[in-house]
Scaffold this active site. Structure first.
Site, mmCIF file in Angstrom:
data_model
loop_
_atom_site.group_PDB
_atom_site.id
_atom_site.type_symbol
_atom_site.label_atom_id
_atom_site.label_comp_id
_atom_site.label_asym_id
_atom_site.label_seq_id
_atom_site.Cartn_x
_atom_site.Cartn_y
_atom_site.Cartn_z
ATOM 1 N N ASN A 194 -81.199 -56.831 -4.596
ATOM 2 C CA ASN A 194 -81.474 -58.037 -3.792
ATOM 3 C C ASN A 194 -81.095 -57.843 -2.325
ATOM 4 O OD1 ASN A 194 -82.365 -59.581 -5.961
ATOM 5 N ND2 ASN A 194 -80.256 -60.061 -6.568
ATOM 6 N N GLU A 222 -89.483 -52.167 0.559
ATOM 7 C CA GLU A 222 -88.636 -51.861 -0.608
ATOM 8 C C GLU A 222 -88.110 -50.424 -0.527
ATOM 9 O OE1 GLU A 222 -87.708 -54.325 -2.340
ATOM 10 O OE2 GLU A 222 -89.301 -55.816 -2.089
ATOM 11 N N GLU A 262 -80.197 -57.082 -15.607
ATOM 12 C CA GLU A 262 -79.653 -57.635 -14.358
ATOM 13 C C GLU A 262 -78.396 -58.477 -14.557
ATOM 14 O OE1 GLU A 262 -82.566 -58.690 -11.182
ATOM 15 O OE2 GLU A 262 -81.283 -60.398 -10.881
ATOM 16 N N LYS A 298 -89.517 -56.003 -15.297
ATOM 17 C CA LYS A 298 -89.544 -57.427 -14.940
ATOM 18 C C LYS A 298 -90.999 -57.865 -14.871
ATOM 19 C CE LYS A 298 -85.455 -58.276 -12.078
ATOM 20 N NZ LYS A 298 -85.021 -58.640 -10.709
ATOM 21 N N ARG A 305 -77.838 -54.134 -11.137
ATOM 22 C CA ARG A 305 -79.223 -54.312 -10.681
ATOM 23 C C ARG A 305 -79.324 -55.346 -9.557
ATOM 24 N NH1 ARG A 305 -84.620 -54.541 -14.555
ATOM 25 N NH2 ARG A 305 -86.119 -54.729 -12.862
ATOM 26 N N HIS A 314 -86.338 -64.011 1.744
ATOM 27 C CA HIS A 314 -86.974 -65.127 1.015
ATOM 28 C C HIS A 314 -86.961 -66.392 1.858
ATOM 29 C CE1 HIS A 314 -86.420 -63.196 -3.199
ATOM 30 N NE2 HIS A 314 -87.638 -63.012 -2.731
ATOM 31 N N ARG A 318 -95.932 -61.396 -29.900
ATOM 32 C CA ARG A 318 -94.504 -61.135 -29.612
ATOM 33 C C ARG A 318 -94.255 -59.757 -29.021
ATOM 34 N NH1 ARG A 318 -93.818 -63.433 -34.830
ATOM 35 N NH2 ARG A 318 -93.360 -65.655 -34.686
ATOM 36 N N LYS A 331 -84.535 -46.170 -8.599
ATOM 37 C CA LYS A 331 -84.632 -47.465 -9.278
ATOM 38 C C LYS A 331 -84.480 -47.305 -10.794
ATOM 39 C CE LYS A 331 -86.770 -51.799 -10.016
ATOM 40 N NZ LYS A 331 -87.808 -52.783 -9.826
ATOM 41 N N HIS A 359 -94.472 -59.819 1.629
ATOM 42 C CA HIS A 359 -93.095 -59.834 1.117
ATOM 43 C C HIS A 359 -92.288 -58.664 1.695
ATOM 44 C CE1 HIS A 359 -89.705 -60.187 -1.564
ATOM 45 N NE2 HIS A 359 -89.891 -58.934 -1.948
ATOM 46 N N HIS A 390 -82.687 -59.573 0.680
ATOM 47 C CA HIS A 390 -83.683 -60.499 0.140
ATOM 48 C C HIS A 390 -83.365 -61.972 0.355
ATOM 49 C CE1 HIS A 390 -85.727 -57.087 -1.503
ATOM 50 N NE2 HIS A 390 -86.560 -57.819 -2.224
HETATM 51 P P1 NAD Z 1 -100.906 -57.249 -4.851
HETATM 52 O O1 NAD Z 1 -100.846 -56.890 -6.252
HETATM 53 O O2 NAD Z 1 -101.367 -58.611 -4.489
HETATM 54 O O3 NAD Z 1 -101.813 -56.169 -4.087
HETATM 55 C C1 NAD Z 1 -102.032 -56.345 -2.709
HETATM 56 C C2 NAD Z 1 -103.533 -56.245 -2.372
HETATM 57 O O4 NAD Z 1 -103.916 -54.873 -2.403
HETATM 58 C C3 NAD Z 1 -104.441 -56.964 -3.350
HETATM 59 O O5 NAD Z 1 -105.482 -57.570 -2.623
HETATM 60 C C4 NAD Z 1 -105.003 -55.829 -4.214
HETATM 61 O O6 NAD Z 1 -106.267 -56.141 -4.748
HETATM 62 C C5 NAD Z 1 -105.075 -54.711 -3.223
HETATM 63 N N1 NAD Z 1 -104.973 -53.356 -3.751
HETATM 64 C C6 NAD Z 1 -104.179 -52.925 -4.756
HETATM 65 N N2 NAD Z 1 -104.266 -51.589 -4.859
HETATM 66 C C7 NAD Z 1 -105.145 -51.166 -3.937
HETATM 67 C C8 NAD Z 1 -105.636 -49.896 -3.547
HETATM 68 N N3 NAD Z 1 -105.204 -48.753 -4.104
HETATM 69 N N4 NAD Z 1 -106.550 -49.829 -2.539
HETATM 70 C C9 NAD Z 1 -106.960 -50.967 -1.923
HETATM 71 N N5 NAD Z 1 -106.510 -52.195 -2.221
HETATM 72 C C10 NAD Z 1 -105.610 -52.296 -3.221
HETATM 73 O O7 NAD Z 1 -99.470 -57.081 -4.110
HETATM 74 P P2 NAD Z 1 -98.266 -56.044 -4.284
HETATM 75 O O8 NAD Z 1 -97.631 -55.994 -2.949
HETATM 76 O O9 NAD Z 1 -98.687 -54.798 -4.950
HETATM 77 O O10 NAD Z 1 -97.294 -56.809 -5.288
HETATM 78 C C11 NAD Z 1 -96.685 -58.029 -4.944
HETATM 79 C C12 NAD Z 1 -96.221 -58.708 -6.201
HETATM 80 O O11 NAD Z 1 -95.251 -57.886 -6.844
HETATM 81 C C13 NAD Z 1 -95.551 -60.056 -5.965
HETATM 82 O O12 NAD Z 1 -96.079 -60.997 -6.845
HETATM 83 C C14 NAD Z 1 -94.088 -59.810 -6.284
HETATM 84 O O13 NAD Z 1 -93.435 -60.950 -6.796
HETATM 85 C C15 NAD Z 1 -94.194 -58.724 -7.314
HETATM 86 N N6 NAD Z 1 -92.986 -57.903 -7.452
HETATM 87 C C16 NAD Z 1 -92.491 -57.717 -8.700
HETATM 88 C C17 NAD Z 1 -91.371 -56.938 -8.896
HETATM 89 C C18 NAD Z 1 -90.878 -56.681 -10.283
HETATM 90 O O14 NAD Z 1 -89.795 -56.114 -10.444
HETATM 91 N N7 NAD Z 1 -91.616 -57.062 -11.303
HETATM 92 C C19 NAD Z 1 -90.733 -56.317 -7.801
HETATM 93 C C20 NAD Z 1 -91.276 -56.519 -6.531
HETATM 94 C C21 NAD Z 1 -92.415 -57.307 -6.366
HETATM 95 N N1 GLY Z 2 -87.311 -55.781 -7.673
HETATM 96 C C1 GLY Z 2 -85.974 -55.961 -8.083
HETATM 97 C C2 GLY Z 2 -85.723 -55.588 -9.499
HETATM 98 O O1 GLY Z 2 -86.572 -55.023 -10.155
HETATM 99 O O2 GLY Z 2 -84.675 -55.864 -9.999
#
Ligand code: NAD
Ligand code: GLY
Length: 359
Positions: A237, A180, A229, A138, A233, A244, A116, A219, A255, A240
């Site tokens: 979007n 972003e 949210e 999130k 918050r 999307h 939990r 942020k 993205h 977006h």
């Molecule tokens: P990712 O985690 O897939 O990383 C992108 C690529 O870069 C991967 O192949 C990874 O192995 C590589 N990588 C990571 N760090 C590296 C480094 N320092 N050097 C070399 N390679 C490296 O993608 P991302 O863009 O970091 O994240 C995308 C994800 O984040 C999506 O799933 C999206 O939904 C999520 N997201 C979440 C929130 C939230 O609020 N939780 C907000 C925005 C996006």
């Molecule tokens: N990435 C949007 C949020 O964290 O609310």
């Protein structure tokens, strides 16, 4: 070094530290409070940085997932939970997530679910993860073909944002994070000014190291005011809905690249339907183009519009709700009938193509 603290209405508190060299000192100090530590990463990141961690924490268990969004699934989540159970972690343990947004989202959810909820430290290694996904609690995995369908809000105990990780980041991942960053600029005037003044060096390492803490501060303040949210918050979007829609139609870009494209389209809509300041919105569109390199090839706008109709932010099915930029630091919620939205996306796409950009 810069640091911020998010205190939300709940008892959770999240401390964010931005500095170079966190694996050497900051992490070691934070982990001194825990008797059990478990590391989670993806294959690419662990290959690059795992050895540095291994030296200090030789006896701590590690679980590695394959890299990429395709693996942000319940299966990956349950493999991680199984590894945590096998390591017999107790409630006082800490899960350290080292990686991009995928590792952070899956690991954050595992930390929220295990017994939990146990403490979690996020060490974001991509630009996107530092300025966005690691901040704000999130967490999620994709399910039944829907992004982030299963998730929870739970603030990490710490976020350690270190610009030295950018040295190994592929240029495309830098562009992804810029999506972003420019979005935050569209919501917060001082950030927009910083970006506009430095538009010739958006991908420069020194500039990124300086702009990341500014983004996190912005942020963190939004999250402090509205962690779950319910209102404010939702401004995050911006751009977006259209992003999307294009992303779901062909998924060929990252993205963040779709977010930049979405902001160009929605800035045009704001000029026509939301009384937006045309001169400012032209500058914002230019920033998006600079961050993109050039406007990439996109799927037909009408197909994308059809998918925007299904967006969960819409109140009714024949309208599309958008958070659009209108003036420096200001945004508006704009509702458009589906037919108008679809026709406008086509018009904007034609104009971009005729303007020399291959849309
Ligand atoms: P990712 O985690 O897939 O990383 C992108 C690529 O870069 C991967 O192949 C990874 O192995 C590589 N990588 C990571 N760090 C590296 C480094 N320092 N050097 C070399 N390679 C490296 O993608 P991302 O863009 O970091 O994240 C995308 C994800 O984040 C999506 O799933 C999206 O939904 C999520 N997201 C979440 C929130 C939230 O609020 N939780 C907000 C925005 C996006
Ligand atoms: N990435 C949007 C949020 O964290 O609310």
């Amino acid at each position: 070094m810069k640091s911020f603290t998010i205190r939300t209405k709940s008892v959770e508190e999240s401390r964010i530290v931005c500095r170079a060299g966190i694996l050497r000192t900051t992490l070691v100090r934070a982990l001194a409070d825990y008797r059990e530590v478990f590391f989670f990463s993806d294959r690419n990141v662990w290959e690059l940085y795992g050895r540095k961690i291994g030296r200090a924490y030789r006896n701590s268990p590690v679980h590695i997932m394959p890299a990429g969004e395709a693996h942000k699934t319940p299966e990956t989540l349950f493999k991680l939970l199984a590894a945590m159970a096998e390591a017999q972690l107790h409630r006082g343990a800490c899960l350290v997530c080292l990686g991009g947004g995928v590792v952070g989202d899956v690991g954050g959810l595992a930390a929220a679910l295990y017994m939990r909820g146990i403490d979690c430290i996020q060490i974001p290694t991509t630009l996107l993860a530092q300025v966005d996904s690691s901040v704000g609690g999130k967490t999620a995995v994709d399910f039944a073909g829907v992004k982030n369908l299963i998730g929870a809000f739970r603030q990490p105990r710490y976020v350690f944002a270190d610009p030295t990780f950018f040295a190994t980041l592929p240029p495309r991942e830098v562009r992804c994070g810029l999506g972003e960053i420019v979005k935050h600029g569209a919501l917060h005037a001082p950030l927009f000014d910083m970006l506009w003044e430095n538009r010739g060096r958006l991908t420069d390492g020194d500039f990124l190291a300086a702009i990341v803490p500014e983004n996190i501060a912005f942020k963190a303040e939004v999250v402090r005011q509205d962690a779950d949210e319910k209102g404010l918050r939702k401004c995050l979007n911006l751009g977006h809905t259209t992003a999307h829609a294009f992303e779901l139609t062909d998924g060929k870009l990252s993205h963040g690249e779709y977010v930049l494209v979405g902001m160009i389209f929605e800035a045009e809509l704001a000029k026509k339907f939301a009384g937006g300041d045309a001169a400012y919105l032209d500058d914002l569109e230019d920033l998006c183009r600079i961050a993109l390199g050039s406007v990439p090839a996109l799927p037909p706008a009408r197909e994308a519009a059809r998918l925007a109709r299904l967006d969960k932010k819409n109140a009714v099915s024949d309208e599309v709700v958008l958070t659009v930029p209108v003036r420096k630091g200001e945004y508006k919620l704009l509702s458009l009938g589906f037919d108008v939205y679809a026709a406008e996306l086509e018009r904007i796409q034609r104009a971009l193509t005729e303007g020399g950009a291959a849309c």
